[in-house]
Design a protein around this motif. Sequence first.
Motif, PDB file in Angstrom:
ATOM      1  N   PRO A  13      -4.865  -5.289   7.577  1.00 64.64           N
ATOM      2  CA  PRO A  13      -3.465  -4.971   7.846  1.00 64.64           C
ATOM      3  C   PRO A  13      -2.509  -6.114   7.516  1.00 64.64           C
ATOM      4  O   PRO A  13      -1.360  -5.875   7.178  1.00 64.64           O
ATOM      5  N   GLU A  14      -2.987  -7.365   7.600  1.00 66.27           N
ATOM      6  CA  GLU A  14      -2.063  -8.476   7.329  1.00 66.27           C
ATOM      7  C   GLU A  14      -1.768  -8.649   5.843  1.00 66.27           C
ATOM      8  O   GLU A  14      -1.012  -9.528   5.466  1.00 66.27           O
ATOM      9  N   GLU A  15      -2.362  -7.790   4.996  1.00 68.46           N
ATOM     10  CA  GLU A  15      -2.089  -7.882   3.572  1.00 68.46           C
ATOM     11  C   GLU A  15      -0.615  -7.606   3.273  1.00 68.46           C
ATOM     12  O   GLU A  15       0.000  -8.287   2.479  1.00 68.46           O
ATOM     13  N   SER A  16      -0.051  -6.606   3.924  1.00 65.15           N
ATOM     14  CA  SER A  16       1.346  -6.252   3.665  1.00 65.15           C
ATOM     15  C   SER A  16       1.829  -5.273   4.720  1.00 65.15           C
ATOM     16  O   SER A  16       1.044  -4.740   5.490  1.00 65.15           O
ATOM     17  N   GLN A  67      -0.303  -2.419   6.819  1.00 66.29           N
ATOM     18  CA  GLN A  67      -0.203  -2.340   8.283  1.00 66.29           C
ATOM     19  C   GLN A  67       0.036  -0.890   8.710  1.00 66.29           C
ATOM     20  O   GLN A  67      -0.664  -0.352   9.566  1.00 66.29           O
ATOM     21  N   GLU A  91      -2.725   1.636  10.711  1.00 67.28           N
ATOM     22  CA  GLU A  91      -2.326   2.287  11.959  1.00 67.28           C
ATOM     23  C   GLU A  91      -2.432   3.809  11.835  1.00 67.28           C
ATOM     24  O   GLU A  91      -2.925   4.493  12.728  1.00 67.28           O
ATOM     25  N   ASP A 132       3.411 -13.447  -8.072  1.00 67.68           N
ATOM     26  CA  ASP A 132       2.272 -12.837  -7.391  1.00 67.68           C
ATOM     27  C   ASP A 132       2.575 -12.448  -5.947  1.00 67.68           C
ATOM     28  O   ASP A 132       1.924 -11.573  -5.385  1.00 67.68           O
ATOM     29  N   SER A 133       3.539 -13.119  -5.326  1.00 68.95           N
ATOM     30  CA  SER A 133       3.841 -12.789  -3.931  1.00 68.95           C
ATOM     31  C   SER A 133       5.090 -11.908  -3.840  1.00 68.95           C
ATOM     32  O   SER A 133       5.668 -11.783  -2.775  1.00 68.95           O
ATOM     33  N   TRP A 134       5.500 -11.314  -4.947  1.00 72.42           N
ATOM     34  CA  TRP A 134       6.687 -10.437  -4.953  1.00 72.42           C
ATOM     35  C   TRP A 134       7.812 -11.170  -4.216  1.00 72.42           C
ATOM     36  O   TRP A 134       8.428 -10.649  -3.297  1.00 72.42           O
ATOM     37  N   ASN A 165       7.155  -0.900   8.835  1.00 68.37           N
ATOM     38  CA  ASN A 165       7.562  -2.197   9.369  1.00 68.37           C
ATOM     39  C   ASN A 165       8.642  -2.083  10.454  1.00 68.37           C
ATOM     40  O   ASN A 165       9.037  -0.989  10.838  1.00 68.37           O
TER      41      ASN A 165
END
Lengths: 363, 328
Positions: free
Chosen positions: B39-42, B46, B50, B195-197, B318
Amino acid sequence: MRTMKRSFSHLVLPISILLLLIIINLIKGADYFSITVVNGAFYGNIPNILFGASELVILSIGMTLVTAASRGQDISIGESATISSAVFVLFVLQAGEVTLLVIVVGFLLSCVVGLALGAFNGILVSVFKVQPMIASLILFTGGRSIAFMIDGKLSPILANDISNQIGTVIPGIPIQTPIILTVVFIVCIAMLFKTTNLRLYVETVGINPNAARLNGINPKKIIFLTFLIMGFCTAVAGFIAVNKAGRHDSVNLLKLIMMDAILAVAIGGNPLIGGKFSITGSIIGAYTIEVLNRTLLRLEIEPAMIKVFKAVFIIMLMIIASPVVRASIRKALDRVRTKNPTKGSAAMVSMVSTMDMIGEKGE
Amino acid sequence: MKNTLCILMVLVLLGTGALFAAGQQETGLTKVGIVNLPPEESGYRQANVEDMNSVFSKANGYDSKQTNTGDNSEQIAAAKGYIRDGVDYLLISAANATGWDDTLKSAKDAGIKVILFDRAIDTAPSNYQAALLSDMAFEGKKAVEWVLSLGLDKINLILIRGQMGSAAEIGRSAAVLDAAKAGKLNIVADGTGGDSWSLEEARKVVEAAIAAGKDFNVIYAQNDGMAQGAVQALEAAGISHGKNGKVKVIGFDFNRFALRNVQAGYWDADMQCNPRQAAEISRWIKSGNIPSGTIYQDELLLTTDTITDEDIQNWGINADPGKGVITR
């Protein structure tokens, strides 16, 4: 004159790289330095560069000290900053009404967290003698997950006026707040070095920890102290970054910034194996990286190629700056000097003296 | 002697495990094994994790387990574990698109139905039952249709791509590049958030375009964070945007902060990338009528005019900053 040259000779490398980049930018467009006023704040390439590089500058200061004392690098700085800023956001959001006091207390709290994280790395490195990169690998791997938990598994929003002003401009002040904070931070660090013997101790420990110990300097304490300062740097950088972004994205906040911070230290002319260091060099190095990134955008290099260009550029800089190349340039110049002892024009003399300055760095 | 004891103990443990597994089957719950990313990927993941947990719950008649890891070999190991456990359905969102052939075949041999969600796997279509995916090319097309429908005299667009080469970047860029080739719009700046947008990188792309004196009226940012960075650059330069503004802004992913910005007219539109595949998959399983092959989800594009609070509540991902709150 000679002594002044000597004391600034270590800055020749970073400054010449920066100048080279600025020349490229000026060739692309002569209006590079133009500054206008937008909504009561200065706007232009220079303010943008200072604004964009603020976190990197602060982190590269800490990285310089860690590198100098522990002869290794802290690779968890982005993650430490993410955790400490997560605590800051958590505190601000639970406070209900956001006042300046809440922000300040939240910031101090995040500083405590930053110091604790720095202490964690510092104890591993100084007491347990773990290699810095391995010690910080722990936080690098797990840090973002910790921050994700603190965030309550979401990206909390920091949409309040004070945060926004910290991330942009305070009405009535024409300079963007992150730039001011960076300057204040640099001044604080400068005061620290002016009033203490920290520089001497750090350099001594970095050059030879055993000799330092025999001279009554405890290397453990000094290394630990540099990691504490690093921790403080990450807290400040995290604070600036999260207020700029207006929300806490634990996945991407300051991701992989340690690469640029280490690079800034290297461009600053600091040996990555510890010992003598120059914070001024690292600061210029950090701004150089920011200018480089923006130069590539200004040259409109296509997105798929932009990283390749950056890598090629950096490799060229590093080879030009390497001791081998510098030594051979010096030799070639020496030969020219001995062959034509009388014919040297004014331009040649000044060029030789510049090369001398570069050469001295290698000694 | 010691070794034999050890082996005996392991056998006993395995035996009890099998007994438990057999015991659970009798409860009448459908056994589902879910292999997913962490879930901590994005924010997307997340919401996805859920959603899987809430839909495939005991209350809904499922006995499900979920493994969350970004490591492909760990994912494969987990999938093999589920196959050994004898699950009825195996749901996979793979970290890497390759290396799954053997695992998928052994699931097929065991009579387990494999359903891929969110991410496709490079393998023969016969190795899995169905794949429920987001069609990035569809998202791009829908977003570009919106840009073209704005009725601007001349469209000068800044393209801010995500991680180069990622499925989302390729799909979402393709429509813009096609439209530019067809002469329908003009790309004045083409950049990436890396890579991290990255918000910061996106901001720099727009700042560079402004510094170069480019005239533009659309910002097409391939995720919400980058759209936010782009708008920060506009704000600092004093360029108007959003409703009644000069520059039209579109982001992707349906973060709630982004939807609130769209609602407030601070941005103009946002394109969905739906992380909630669980309900649809559950519907298939309950009806016993599972389609085969790749199925694309229908996804929404919301603008300042069309967005409602329910949309934000139901479809957003989010944290929600609350109505009327603008995230600058």
